[in-house]
Design an enzyme around this catalytic site. Sequence first.
Site, short mmCIF file in Angstrom:
data_model
loop_
_atom_site.label_atom_id
_atom_site.label_comp_id
_atom_site.label_asym_id
_atom_site.label_seq_id
_atom_site.Cartn_x
_atom_site.Cartn_y
_atom_site.Cartn_z
N CYS A 228 0.82 -1.21 0.00
CA CYS A 228 0.00 0.00 0.00
C CYS A 228 0.85 1.26 0.00
O CYS A 228 0.34 2.36 -0.24
CB CYS A 228 -0.93 0.00 1.20
SG CYS A 228 -1.60 -1.63 1.58
N HIS B 95 -9.13 2.87 -2.09
CA HIS B 95 -7.73 2.50 -1.88
C HIS B 95 -7.25 1.54 -2.97
O HIS B 95 -7.04 0.36 -2.70
CB HIS B 95 -7.60 1.88 -0.48
CG HIS B 95 -6.22 1.44 -0.11
ND1 HIS B 95 -5.07 1.99 -0.65
CD2 HIS B 95 -5.78 0.49 0.77
CE1 HIS B 95 -4.01 1.40 -0.13
NE2 HIS B 95 -4.42 0.48 0.73
#
Lengths: 387, 327
Positions: A86, A335
């Site tokens: 991420c 995301h």
Amino acid sequence: MAHRAAIVGAGHTRFGVLDDGPRALLRSAVDGAFASVDKGAERSQVGESFLASLGFGGWQIGNSSAVLSEESGITGAPSSRVENACASGGYALRSGVFAVEQGGSPLVLVAGLEKMTDVTNARRRYWLGVSGDTEWERAAGLTFAGVYGLIAAEYLHRYPGARDALAEVAVKNHENGTRNPNAHFQKRVSREEVLRAPRVADPLGLYDCCPVSDGAAALLLAPADQAHQYTDTPVFVDGLGAGSDRLAVQERPELTRFSASRRAGDEALRDAGIDRSRLNFLEVHDCFTIAELLALEDLGFADPGGAVDLTLSGATRPTGRLPVNPDGGLKSKGHPIGATGVSQVYEIFLQLRAAAGTRQVPGAEAALAHNVGGAGATAAVSVFSRG
Amino acid sequence: MSTGFEGGAVYTPRFRVGGKPAAAPDEDTFTMAVEAVETFAAGEVPSETARVELVGEFAAVADWGLSAYLGKPVELGRHAGSAVGFAAALRAVESAPNEPSTLLIAAERAGPLGGQAAVLRFGPHRAPRAPEWSQPTDHDSAASLARAGLASIGLAPALPTGASPTPPWTPETAAAFDAVGSLQVSEGAYVPRPRYLENLPSRWRLEGDRCGRCDRVTFPRRARCRFCGLSDRLSTMTLPRDGARVIAATAIGKGGQPTEFDPQVGALGGYGVVLAEFDAGVRLTLQVTDAAPGEVKIGDRVGTRLRRLYPMEGEWRYGRKAVPLPE
Ligand SMILES: [Zn+2]
């Protein structure tokens, strides 16, 4: 303060469940970045490019950087994929700034991409767990929801009242998302809805978790002293910081602080030579609501446990003294893993140019982006100013 | 027939259904055999063991798993019936009276629930109190016979009576979990089989390395101390089977689980996971078993037990899970 590089253009797709495939997403974000350069930029000026992507689902997991150069019309120039789960986007920005500083490239392209919704449900959850510790954490039945559930459980145990702060993070970021046309979610949620939602990993419920989204974002970087060839309102990268930690949370001495974030934040602020009090807003990595509280503490804006009161005081709302995630954050904006760190910088680019429309933070002159890989195994923090 | 065992232990599952001991869904004959061995040896693997006679219907993993668990190669005999199993154990000892011990491990799991296991150690120093058995037949339950033998010399507790704690599962969910093993679940964050096997001393027996310089424990073992970096003064230590403290606890609900846990979430509805800390300073993330999701809380004392984790590539993978302990 010394500028390390300038951002002269930025592009962003919608985030969400999109029809577009990865090539179309990249094309759209990169075209947007070029179109945003006020005085124009040529593709041929890009000397190097970096693609932030996990390779989610397995689509073109190798050599996907060549797809970035193809879709950007810059085939021939070196390109590489940067992968730190991420935090890929934050690390790709870091690589991009280093390339600018090294010289030789009039422009450097940094793009982030993830296409997550075109795979089966089982395959998606398989990929959602590939960045944790597979040999131990995963065997205990944990994905990131579970790991952050453990973190939230200990945090709530230490700091009673934190449950309300978690709900406030969700409510605030959903509210912010309604003012961002690119956000995955465009709806408000109430505190009661957050608290009543089904538990995914107790104490975290459905509304404590970011969604699974498609999307891409792109930045064009130039040497700071050449920025005005491209625009009269560049945004400068003034500080970079990064850090790593042990992969498995069981091997760390504490659950509720991310040492990688702390190191990255301290380093970035020191590098920029700026005091925390001069930052007008923050873009932090709120993959789960608890992560926004941890970020505020790890970055030094609150003492351990202090993020509860800071959040409940309304300080982190757009009208507060330290707005956090005015674009909706990962929680509401979405995301798309590799795109996230780049998307945070896109928001900062808009805000510091006073171009963020209805979500503009008034008078924003400096901001910070905080990007975390997984549950804190890697982190990258960057500090920006409008010069 | 004169026996010749000099010690042993029985393992009885914690829950009872219909008055009978009932194994948890994630137990099988292999994990119950390990429970019996650990009960017997109080956490210490009997290092002198050279031969194991398995009596009963053992899960396929036992073929290699017992040697892997014991941490050394043992000769393995497998016997479906009690008569041949006991005879083999005796023969092994009598033919080589000065050789190290032979373990007889009997385990049974009648249906999805019932279950018990026992371990007997046959060796050169036979207990004088070894009882006389009537000639066992292959229809006798080896585990029951072993239990009776141990009970007669005061080494097996009586079967528990009275109220059982309420199991966090039903016979139906247990059967559904058991059936999971036949599914081909191949999409997990992939741990290749050799990597799974490489870790077994840590994964199954909780072996770590204690550093001779800084005295801290590295777990799982990584061939060097993760605190001071030293690699030449490590000694093997084993974390205790009981006695870890819960630092953090979560309950995984639908959608929060890795894909390879899908079938058990379908069967059981969810599960707990804890981060637990041992006295040695070692922390472990562990799935919780023998307790309903949310039942084990921060501050609770837990033990760890070998159980079935999830199936992958046609076989169950095994590892330790947390179980609640009385304070
Ligand atoms: Zn050491």
